[in-house]
Enzyme design. Structure first.
Site, PDB file in Angstrom:
ATOM      1  N   ALA A 170       0.826  -1.208   0.000  1.00 16.73           N
ATOM      2  CA  ALA A 170       0.000   0.000   0.000  1.00 16.73           C
ATOM      3  C   ALA A 170       0.860   1.258   0.000  1.00 16.73           C
ATOM      4  O   ALA A 170       0.582   2.220  -0.734  1.00 16.73           O
ATOM      5  CB  ALA A 170      -0.938  -0.002   1.205  1.00 16.73           C
ATOM      6  N   ASP A 171       1.894   1.284   0.821  1.00 16.70           N
ATOM      7  CA  ASP A 171       2.802   2.433   0.860  1.00 16.70           C
ATOM      8  C   ASP A 171       3.426   2.691  -0.502  1.00 16.70           C
ATOM      9  O   ASP A 171       3.404   3.811  -1.029  1.00 16.70           O
ATOM     10  CB  ASP A 171       3.926   2.177   1.871  1.00 16.70           C
TER      11      ASP A 171
END
Length: 397
Positions: A170-171
């Site tokens: 996600a990052d």
């Protein structure tokens, strides 16, 4: 002497980088590796209670995330520090931040403020859950987004509970989406002359990365289950045992199925009623994978990889990280890029996964020391030496 630039592609752009941890720095790393003048703005030592969150300055993660940048130590929690920042905004092209949404407003550096100073400014905001909505002020971390975005619910083996991915999906995805938005905004600015505010979040990026698994629900109403190492829609596609380890295979159509059966010397399987077409193979996947696994575990990985390559069957080894960088194709692609660090000596960082015919990215400089370029940057912005000295004595820089 002009500082080295890794590429000429974005060397006309100046970026004010207010980010930390991973998502925002990933975005800025893309811009820096293509030559943008990325100024990493960070608090002077002792100002930020979470300054150690990103790990050691000379550690592998910090070096990999913040290469090709310059560093300005600036206390934005003070009025004078804010004025210095807004002075830099006058000639900047892009500001990137990944504060919680309320922080930039509290600091007085929200989009409307920046736009009033420089209508061409592009602000990219990366947050955990979005700039508005019921979760806007929640702190966001990658694993939380993996859970809420659906990835952990489809990862792992059935019945063994949710499983996080081994990387910050996600990052990293949010950072890459933010960089994409910036490049789109830059292209549009060529027509309108105006900047804009780009927003993304870990949650949005995670859902987008789930892609066909997410669309399975939104289009067909199906909740995708965990499938372990098996592909959710095709078989045989997944992990097979060998006598000395494991390999990946991918059999995506009838032609590849026939080639696969030839490679394992079981051409009779193509006529077997349980495996004669894709639907039958999928319906009988456990039995098929067990049958194939009993065959492949009799020979080493290299044997099977050679057999599959000879028949054009997609297959590959499953590497530990040291093996990844020993692979001749990985070495050919230059994914471990060398750079000299004044303390650590020669190190290798992870290259951008792009090759351009004229303006490829590169890594020229390691992560700077905190505040290494403060004086240089302020001089460029028109601050006289006496003012720089006064700001330093007042702990603004």
């Amino acid at each position: 002497m002009p500082r080295p630039r890794p590429s000429t592609a974005l060397d006309h752009l100046r970026v004010l980088d207010l980010t930390r941890v991973r998502a925002g720095p990933t975005c800025c790393r893309v811009l820096a590796d293509f030559g943008a003048d990325v100024i990493k703005i960070e608090a002077p030592p002792g100002v930020d209670p979470n300054e150690a969150m990103s790990g050691s300055r000379h550690g592998s993660d910090m070096q990999n995330l913040h290469r090709n940048k310059r560093s300005l130590a600036l206390n934005l929690k003070t009025d004078e520090g804010r004025k210095v920042f807004l002075k830099l905004v006058e000639t900047a092209d892009i500001v990137v931040e990944n504060y919680r949404p309320d922080v930039k407003d509290r600091l007085g550096i929200g989009y409307e403020t920046l736009k009033a100073i420089n209508p061409r400014i592009i602000l990219a905001s990366v947050s955990g859950f979005g700039q508005d909505g019921p979760y806007r002020t929640r702190a966001g971390f990658d694993q939380i987004a993996q859970g809420m975005g659906g990835l952990m619910g489809i990862t792992g083996f059935p019945g063994q509970g949710p499983m996080r991915a081994g990387i910050a999906v996600a990052d990293s995805a949010a950072g890459i989406y933010a960089a994409t938005g910036i490049l789109v905004a830059l292209a549009e600015r060529e027509k309108s002359g105006e900047g804009q505010w780009i927003q993304t979040s870990l949650l949005q990026a995670m859902i987008a990365m789930c892609d066909f698994q997410a669309a399975s629900f939104t289009v067909d109403g199906k909740v995708p289950p965990q499938n372990g190492n098996d592909h959710p829609n095709s078989t045989p596609m997944g992990v097979l045992p060998a006598s000395d380890g494991f390999i990946n295979i991918g059999v995506g159509g009838e032609g590849q199925w026939k080639a696969f059966c030839k490679a394992i010397d079981r051409e009779d399987l193509t006529a077997h009623p349980d495996y004669a077409n894709a639907n039958q193979r999928y319906a009988n996947r456990p039995a098929l994978m067990a049958l194939i696994g009993d065959l492949t575990k009799t020979q080493p990985c290299a044997f099977w990889l050679d057999k599959f390559e000879a028949q054009g069957v997609p297959a590959g080894p499953i590497y530990a990280m040291d093996q990844v960088f020993d692979d001749p194709q990985v070495q050919h692609l230059g994914m471990a890029a060398p750079v000299h660090h004044p303390v650590r000596g020669e190190i290798r960082l992870i290259a951008q996964p792009l090759v351009m015919s004229r303006t490829s990215p590169a890594i020229e400089t390691p992560t700077p020391e905190s505040g290494e370029h403060t004086d240089e940057i302020l001089r460029e912005a028109g601050f006289p030496e006496t003012e720089i000295a006064r700001l330093r004595s007042a702990s603004i820089i």
